[in-house]
Design an enzyme around this catalytic site. Structure first.
Site, mmCIF file in Angstrom:
data_model
loop_
_atom_site.group_PDB
_atom_site.id
_atom_site.type_symbol
_atom_site.label_atom_id
_atom_site.label_comp_id
_atom_site.label_asym_id
_atom_site.label_seq_id
_atom_site.Cartn_x
_atom_site.Cartn_y
_atom_site.Cartn_z
ATOM 1 N N ASP A 51 -1.685 -21.277 2.410
ATOM 2 C CA ASP A 51 -0.514 -20.360 2.774
ATOM 3 C C ASP A 51 -1.053 -19.230 3.363
ATOM 4 O O ASP A 51 -1.477 -18.128 2.765
ATOM 5 C CB ASP A 51 0.370 -20.325 1.538
ATOM 6 C CG ASP A 51 1.724 -19.442 1.846
ATOM 7 O OD1 ASP A 51 1.903 -18.605 2.888
ATOM 8 O OD2 ASP A 51 2.522 -19.482 1.065
ATOM 9 N N LYS A 73 8.446 -13.427 7.471
ATOM 10 C CA LYS A 73 7.696 -12.221 6.991
ATOM 11 C C LYS A 73 6.856 -11.495 8.280
ATOM 12 O O LYS A 73 7.795 -11.249 9.239
ATOM 13 C CB LYS A 73 6.607 -12.477 5.818
ATOM 14 C CG LYS A 73 7.350 -13.388 4.575
ATOM 15 C CD LYS A 73 8.168 -12.818 3.963
ATOM 16 C CE LYS A 73 9.016 -13.629 2.892
ATOM 17 N NZ LYS A 73 7.952 -14.365 2.009
ATOM 18 N N ARG A 108 17.980 -31.782 16.756
ATOM 19 C CA ARG A 108 17.170 -31.996 15.382
ATOM 20 C C ARG A 108 15.937 -32.398 15.645
ATOM 21 O O ARG A 108 14.895 -32.080 14.998
ATOM 22 C CB ARG A 108 18.183 -32.742 14.332
ATOM 23 C CG ARG A 108 17.280 -32.975 13.162
ATOM 24 C CD ARG A 108 18.040 -33.314 11.899
ATOM 25 N NE ARG A 108 19.238 -34.428 12.209
ATOM 26 C CZ ARG A 108 19.053 -35.589 12.426
ATOM 27 N NH1 ARG A 108 18.007 -36.204 12.510
ATOM 28 N NH2 ARG A 108 20.014 -36.414 12.882
ATOM 29 N N TYR A 143 2.887 -17.752 -4.784
ATOM 30 C CA TYR A 143 4.223 -17.124 -4.605
ATOM 31 C C TYR A 143 5.039 -17.986 -5.600
ATOM 32 O O TYR A 143 5.108 -19.301 -5.590
ATOM 33 C CB TYR A 143 4.619 -17.643 -3.200
ATOM 34 C CG TYR A 143 6.067 -17.342 -2.974
ATOM 35 C CD1 TYR A 143 6.808 -16.126 -2.994
ATOM 36 C CD2 TYR A 143 7.049 -18.339 -2.509
ATOM 37 C CE1 TYR A 143 7.906 -15.949 -2.701
ATOM 38 C CE2 TYR A 143 8.200 -18.179 -2.295
ATOM 39 C CZ TYR A 143 8.601 -17.085 -2.269
ATOM 40 O OH TYR A 143 9.848 -16.900 -1.988
HETATM 41 C C1 LIG Z 1 8.274 -15.533 1.271
HETATM 42 C C2 LIG Z 1 7.044 -16.558 1.158
HETATM 43 C C3 LIG Z 1 7.291 -18.032 1.205
HETATM 44 C C4 LIG Z 1 8.633 -18.702 1.154
HETATM 45 O O1 LIG Z 1 9.270 -18.144 2.232
HETATM 46 P P1 LIG Z 1 10.819 -18.329 2.578
HETATM 47 O O2 LIG Z 1 11.041 -18.146 4.131
HETATM 48 O O3 LIG Z 1 11.277 -17.220 1.844
HETATM 49 O O4 LIG Z 1 11.379 -19.645 2.214
HETATM 50 C C5 LIG Z 1 6.129 -18.656 0.834
HETATM 51 N N1 LIG Z 1 5.068 -18.316 0.653
HETATM 52 C C6 LIG Z 1 4.790 -17.049 0.479
HETATM 53 C C7 LIG Z 1 3.576 -16.348 0.393
HETATM 54 C C8 LIG Z 1 5.963 -15.893 0.674
HETATM 55 O O5 LIG Z 1 5.420 -14.728 0.850
#
Ligand SMILES: *Cc1c(COP(=O)(O)O)cnc(C)c1O
Length: 371
Positions: free
Chosen positions: A170, A195, A47, A99
Site C-alpha cells: 500500500d 489521498k 463498467r 490502515y
Molecule cells: C485512506 C487509505 C485507504 C483507504 O482508501 P479509501 O479511498 O478511503 O477507501 C487505504 N490505505 C491507506 C494507507 C489509506 O490512507
C-alpha cells in the site's frame, strides 16, 4: 522519461476529435457497435472500460513502473478486490500497524475462510515465522498508519523469492514519487488515490498497479469489471488532473513536514514524534534508502492524556480537524477516536497531514496550540 514528465503527460493526448488539450469527460455508459457487430474503438459498456478510466490506468501503470493498472471507486474497493482474488483456505500476512480499514477488511474475509496473521514487519524474522504452507499474500504498508513504522520492501521480497506469494505494498502515504515498491520487489502497488494522487480532498478513488499482467491481475481485472466498484469518468478525470502536480505537491509537503517534525521533536510538551525523517526514528536508515523524501504525515504524542491531546487539536486555527490526508490543507486528528474502541493507538496521539501552507505558519499554529 522522468516521473515529473510522466505525471504531466502519461495517459493523455490532445483529443483527436476536437484538438482539446485537456481530455473530455466521456459520460456515455454505452458505445456503438459497427454494422458487423464489432466495437472498433474498443469500448462497449462503461463498467467494463471507458476512455477516462483507461487514461488514468495507463498513467498510474507508468508512474509505478507496472505493466497494468486497474482503477476503483475507493482505496478500500481496490483492497477488497485483492482479497476477493484469493481463494478460501489462503493465508494473509499483514503489518500489525496498518490502515484500520484494511485491517477490518482482512478480518471480514475470515468468514470466507481466509486466515490472517498481523506481525511487526520491521523485524523480518516475524514475517518468516508467520509463513504457512498456504500463505498467498503479504500485505506491506510503509510508512504505516498511524505509527509511521518503516518496512524494508526489498528485504521482504528477497525472503519470499520463489514462493507462490504475492507481495502487495500500500503505497498511499509515499506515492510513486517518493517510493517505487515494484522496483523494490513488490508484485503489486495499491493506492487510495483519494489521498495524495487526487490531492485536493475532492475525489474518492483507488488503484491496483501490477508489475506483470499475470493470472492474478487478470482475476483483479475480472472482479473490477464484473463487480463494478469502478470510478466514474469525472472522478477519473479529477484524479488524472491531480497527478499532473503530484511531484511538486508531495515534495513541498514533505519538505514542510521535516520542519514541523523537528519543531515538535524539540518541544517540551511533546512526548514523542513519529516521523521517519528524524534521525532518531528507528526506520530512518531504511527510509533513507527506499524513499526519496520522508513524506508529509507526522504523528506525535502530547505529554499527558487524551484530554491534553484533544485540547491541542481544539486550539489550532490553520490545521483543520478532520480525518484523511494528502490534500492542500493541513489536517489534524485524534486517531484513536477514529479507529474505535479496539484501537491500540495511544490515546494522547495526534496524526497530522501536512498540506501546502507555509511551514512557518503551521509551526506558529502548533506552537500556540501547545502553549
Ligand atoms: C485512506 C487509505 C485507504 C483507504 O482508501 P479509501 O479511498 O478511503 O477507501 C487505504 N490505505 C491507506 C494507507 C489509506 O490512507
Amino acid at each position: 522519461m522522468k516521473i515529473e514528465t510522466l505525471s504531466v503527460h502519461a495517459g493523455r493526448k490532445p483529443d483527436a476529435a476536437t484538438g482539446a488539450v485537456t481530455p473530455p469527460i466521456h459520460l456515455s455508459t454505452t458505445f456503438e457497435r459497427e454494422a458487423n457487430g464489432e466495437y472498433p474503438k474498443g469500448y462497449n459498456y462503461s463498467r467494463s472500460s471507458n476512455p477516462n478510466r483507461e487514461s488514468l490506468e495507463i498513467c498510474l501503470a507508468q508512474l509505478e513502473g507496472g505493466q497494468s493498472a486497474a482503477a476503483f471507486s475507493s482505496g478500500s474497493a481496490a483492497a477488497m478486490t485483492i482479497f476477493q482474488a484469493l481463494s478460501p483456505g489462503d493465508h494473509i500476512i499483514a503489518s500489525d500497524d496498518l490502515y484500520h480499514g484494511t485491517r477490518n477488511l482482512i478480518k471480514f474475509f475470515e468468514k470466507w475462510n481466509i486466515a490472517s496473521s498481523f506481525v511487526d514487519m520491521t523485524n523480518i524474522n516475524n514475517v518468516e515465522k508467520a509463513l504457512r504452507k498456504n500463505t498467498r499474500l503479504v500485505w506491506i504498508e510503509t510508512p504505516t498508519n498511524p505509527l509511521l513504522k518503516i518496512i524494508d520492501i526489498n528485504k521482504i521480497s528477497i525472503l519470499l523469492k520463489k514462493r507462490n506469494i504475492k507481495i502487495v505494498c500500500d503505497n498511499t502515504w509515499a506515492t510513486p514519487i517518493l517510493q517505487q515498491p515494484l522496483e523494490l520487489g513488490a508484485d503489486i502497488a495499491l493506492h487510495a488515490t483519494t489521498k495524495y494522487i487526487g490531492g485536493h480532498s475532492d475525489v474518492l478513488g483507488g488503484a491496483i498497479i501490477s508489475k506483470k499482467d499475470d493470472q492474478f491481475f487478470q482475476k483483479i481485472r475480472e472482479i473490477q469489471k464484473s463487480g463494478g466498484a469502478v470510478p466514474s469518468p469525472f472522478e477519473c478525470w479529477l484524479v488524472l488532473r491531480g497527478i499532473q502536480t503530484l511531484p511538486l505537491r508531495i515534495r513541498a509537503q514533505s519538505e514542510s513536514a521535516i520542519q514541523v517534525a523537528k519543531f515538535l521533536d524539540s518541544h517540551r510538551k511533546v512526548e514523542k514524534v513519529y516521523y521517519p525523517g528524524l534521525p532518531s526514528h528507528p526506520g530512518h536508515n531504511i527510509a533513507s534508502a527506499q524513499m526519496k523524501l520522508f513524506g508529509a504525515m507526522i504523528s506525535f504524542q502530547v505529554k499527558g492524556t487524551k484530554k491534553d491531546a484533544m485540547r491541542v487539536a481544539s486550539k489550532v486555527k490553520i490545521f483543520v480537524r478532520a480525518t484523511s490526508l494528502g490534500g492542500p490543507e493541513s489536517l489534524i486528528e485524534h486517531r484513536a477516536s477514529v479507529e474505535g474502541p479496539d484501537t491500540k493507538t495511544p490515546q494522547n496521539l495526534l496524526r497530522m497531514s501536512i498540506g501546502l501552507e507555509h511551514p512557518d505558519d503551521l509551526i506558529e499554529d502548533l506552537s500556540k496550540a501547545l502553549k
